[in-house]
Design an enzyme around this catalytic site. Structure first.
Site, PDB file in Angstrom:
ATOM      1  N   SER A 262       5.563  31.679 -10.605  1.00  0.00           N
ATOM      2  CA  SER A 262       6.334  32.112 -11.778  1.00  0.00           C
ATOM      3  C   SER A 262       7.821  32.140 -11.469  1.00  0.00           C
ATOM      4  O   SER A 262       8.229  32.049 -10.306  1.00  0.00           O
ATOM      5  CB  SER A 262       5.883  33.514 -12.214  1.00  0.00           C
ATOM      6  OG  SER A 262       6.317  34.476 -11.256  1.00  0.00           O
ATOM      7  N   LYS A 263       8.594  32.282 -12.521  1.00  0.00           N
ATOM      8  CA  LYS A 263      10.049  32.396 -12.354  1.00  0.00           C
ATOM      9  C   LYS A 263      10.388  33.620 -11.503  1.00  0.00           C
ATOM     10  O   LYS A 263      11.326  33.601 -10.706  1.00  0.00           O
ATOM     11  CB  LYS A 263      10.714  32.512 -13.726  1.00  0.00           C
ATOM     12  CG  LYS A 263      12.233  32.657 -13.657  1.00  0.00           C
ATOM     13  CD  LYS A 263      12.833  32.797 -15.042  1.00  0.00           C
ATOM     14  CE  LYS A 263      14.333  32.991 -14.963  1.00  0.00           C
ATOM     15  NZ  LYS A 263      14.768  34.190 -14.263  1.00  0.00           N
ATOM     16  N   ARG A 264       9.589  34.678 -11.657  1.00  0.00           N
ATOM     17  CA  ARG A 264       9.828  35.905 -10.889  1.00  0.00           C
ATOM     18  C   ARG A 264       9.737  35.648  -9.389  1.00  0.00           C
ATOM     19  O   ARG A 264      10.492  36.196  -8.608  1.00  0.00           O
ATOM     20  CB  ARG A 264       8.827  36.986 -11.316  1.00  0.00           C
ATOM     21  CG  ARG A 264       9.210  38.400 -10.866  1.00  0.00           C
ATOM     22  CD  ARG A 264       8.247  39.443 -11.399  1.00  0.00           C
ATOM     23  NE  ARG A 264       8.358  39.583 -12.844  1.00  0.00           N
ATOM     24  CZ  ARG A 264       7.421  39.212 -13.708  1.00  0.00           C
ATOM     25  NH1 ARG A 264       6.309  38.660 -13.285  1.00  0.00           N
ATOM     26  NH2 ARG A 264       7.590  39.384 -14.998  1.00  0.00           N
ATOM     27  N   ASP A 267      12.996  34.056  -8.373  1.00  0.00           N
ATOM     28  CA  ASP A 267      14.085  35.044  -8.354  1.00  0.00           C
ATOM     29  C   ASP A 267      13.986  35.937  -7.124  1.00  0.00           C
ATOM     30  O   ASP A 267      14.990  36.259  -6.481  1.00  0.00           O
ATOM     31  CB  ASP A 267      14.029  35.912  -9.625  1.00  0.00           C
ATOM     32  CG  ASP A 267      14.377  35.130 -10.876  1.00  0.00           C
ATOM     33  OD1 ASP A 267      14.988  34.048 -10.741  1.00  0.00           O
ATOM     34  OD2 ASP A 267      14.028  35.575 -11.981  1.00  0.00           O
TER      35      ASP A 267
END
Length: 500
Positions: A262-264, A267
């Site tokens: 995921s994008k998380r 990040d």
């Protein structure tokens, strides 16, 4: 293959293109090119509530940058256009009507509130509410209401949906190119909504109709669509159409832990999950392009997420991937994403670039810093590129060529002894004697001087590097000396003597 291969990538313009979507596009592209077929792109924008401005343009730009642009799409070779589903809206109603007339679908007038109440009641009894054969004969739909009443309610503007009437007591034995034979029990399936009273089809109806009309031969998509396979198979059967072959790609997994990337994750661990940068009011999500990745490197590492050619080879050009690609060599299990391995791939591609082209990129970086130089950037790049994964690292690897050090690494400064200033003065004296100021000559003469005077190499070389670079880093020391020149070399040594 007997029929022409036609495969599609069909993203929804709801935000930036995730790297998992890029891999799906890539595998479709490789399969099409391998078999002399067509790779087309269809924009699936029937859900206008989730439409994000700029997302469609982002998809096209990303695929163009990666070198896997579609053969047919919006505004390009529109043989089966339009290629935006929202512009095909008028055609879907006739197919929904066809299913109604043949008994494969029915009108449902149930309100969101009544369905929600039934779900809550089922949960309270430890059950799961499924709108299917087990309850549909007792609910508010055209299976329990007369045709006249249905038409009257529609004429009065009541909201309705058209649901698929899933067959009862059937075991579907379906084939997936990657997963083999899969069985589904129709009694466990729900009656999916196909069409809404606002005139818009749901994903399932639009997807099947468009794949048929656009003559799609193979559907290569993510594993998350596997639960939709029985419905899609049944829709083809209901229409009397030949279904395409299906291949469901494994998930791309988190680098650490379980679950889908995921994008998380990006990040948290400091790596991009989008091909290009994406800006919103909330902030900026970085992209592979802006992080200094070569598109060829991105293609290479994505191709090996879930596929290999059966050899130990890791570096593949796009042409090689096309030649070797085979759906039968895609793994069923998810592929773990490795950000460090991705850097390794970029390093390999950076080493393949010519020093001249890398020098042009480095000059752009220097221009942004307001640094003009007469030094040979091609030579400098040749000295430092082996230590770099990205062109963006060149400045940190080569700043001392353009600016004298303003501070000295504390750990390295411990090599600066009591006798060092005197030795450095002697180095200056030896350098000043030289006329042929080339790396080879400087190295030969300084080493002869050290040997003759029985001076240990470490006593001179480390303090000399510290004087010129500010740390014990960088390429061959005598190459640095030749590059910055005699005057600058002497000046930096004198500064180090005064400072250290």
């Amino acid at each position: 293959m007997s029929k022409q291969v036609r495969v599609r990538f069909a993203p929804s313009p709801t935000g930036p293109l995730h790297i998992g979507g890029v891999r799906t596009a890539l595998f479709n592209y490789l399969f099409a090119k391998k078999h002399g077929g067509v790779f087309y792109l269809r924009i699936e924008d029937t859900d206008q509530t989730r439409f994000v401005p700029g997302a469609e343009a982002y998809i096209f730009e990303a695929l163009e940058w990666l070198g896997i642009a579609p053969d047919e799409t919006v505004g390009k070779n529109e043989k089966f256009g339009p290629y935006r589903q929202s512009e095909r809206k008028a055609m879907y109603k006739q197919y929904a009507d066809q299913l109604l007339n043949s008994g494969w679908a029915y009108y449902a007038f149930d309100t969101a509130e009544s369905l929600d109440a039934m779900r809550k009641e089922a949960e309270a009894n430890g059950k799961t509410f499924i709108y299917n054969h087990s309850v549909r004969e007792q609910l508010d739909n055209s299976l329990t209401v007369s045709r006249e009443k249905v038409e009257e309610r529609k004429a009065n503007g009541e909201h309705y949906v058209i649901r698929f009437k899933t067959p009862v007591n059937e075991i579907l034995e379906l084939k997936d190119i990657i997963r083999g034979d899969i069985k589904f029990d129709t009694n466990l399936l729900d009656d999916k909504v196909l069409f809404k009273s606002d005139g818009m089809p749901t994903y399932h109806l639009a997807n099947i109709v468009d794949d048929h009309l656009m003559e799609t031969s193979h559907v290569i998509r993510g594993e998350e669509w596997l639960p939709s396979l029985p419905l899609h198979h049944l829709l083809y059967k209901a229409f009397g159409w030949n279904a395409p072959e299906f291949a469901h790609l494994p998930l791309i997994l988190k680098p650490i832990g379980n679950g889908k990337l995921s994008k998380r994750d990006g990040d948290k661990m400091g790596f991009p999950v989008f091909p290009l940068e994406w800006k919103t009011e909330e902030g900026v999500s970085s992209g592979y392009r802006e992080n200094g990745f070569f598109p060829e490197a991105v293609i290479n590492f994505l191709a090996l997420l879930g596929w290999n050619d059966g050899t130990e080879q890791e570096i593949f050009s796009l042409e090689e991937l096309v030649e070797k690609f085979d759906l039968n060599r895609i793994h069923k299990a998810g592929a773990k994403f490795d950000p460090e391995k991705n850097k390794w791939f970029n390093h390999q591609y950076l080493q393949k670039q010519s020093d001249a082209s890398l020098a042009e990129s480095f000059k752009t970086i220097l221009d942004k810093k307001g640094i003009s130089t007469s030094l040979d950037l091609t030579k400098i790049v040749g000295m430092i590129k082996e230590r770099a994964n990205f062109v963006t690292e060149f400045w940190d690897l080569a700043d001392y060529f353009f600016e004298a050090p303003t501070s000295y690494d504390e750990k390295a400064a411990k090599n600066w002894k009591e006798e060092t200033p005197g030795l450095m003065q002697q180095v200056i004296s030896e350098l000043n004697k030289m006329e042929d100021f080339t790396s080879t000559n400087i190295e030969t003469l300084l080493k002869e001087w050290m040997t003759t005077n029985e001076i240990g190499m470490g006593k001179v070389m480390q303090p000399l590097r510290l004087s010129l670079v500010g740390a014990l880093k960088g390429p061959h020391l005598f190459d640095i000396i030749e590059m910055i020149g005699k005057a600058e070399t002497v000046k930096r040594i004198e500064k180090a003597i005064a400072s250290l």
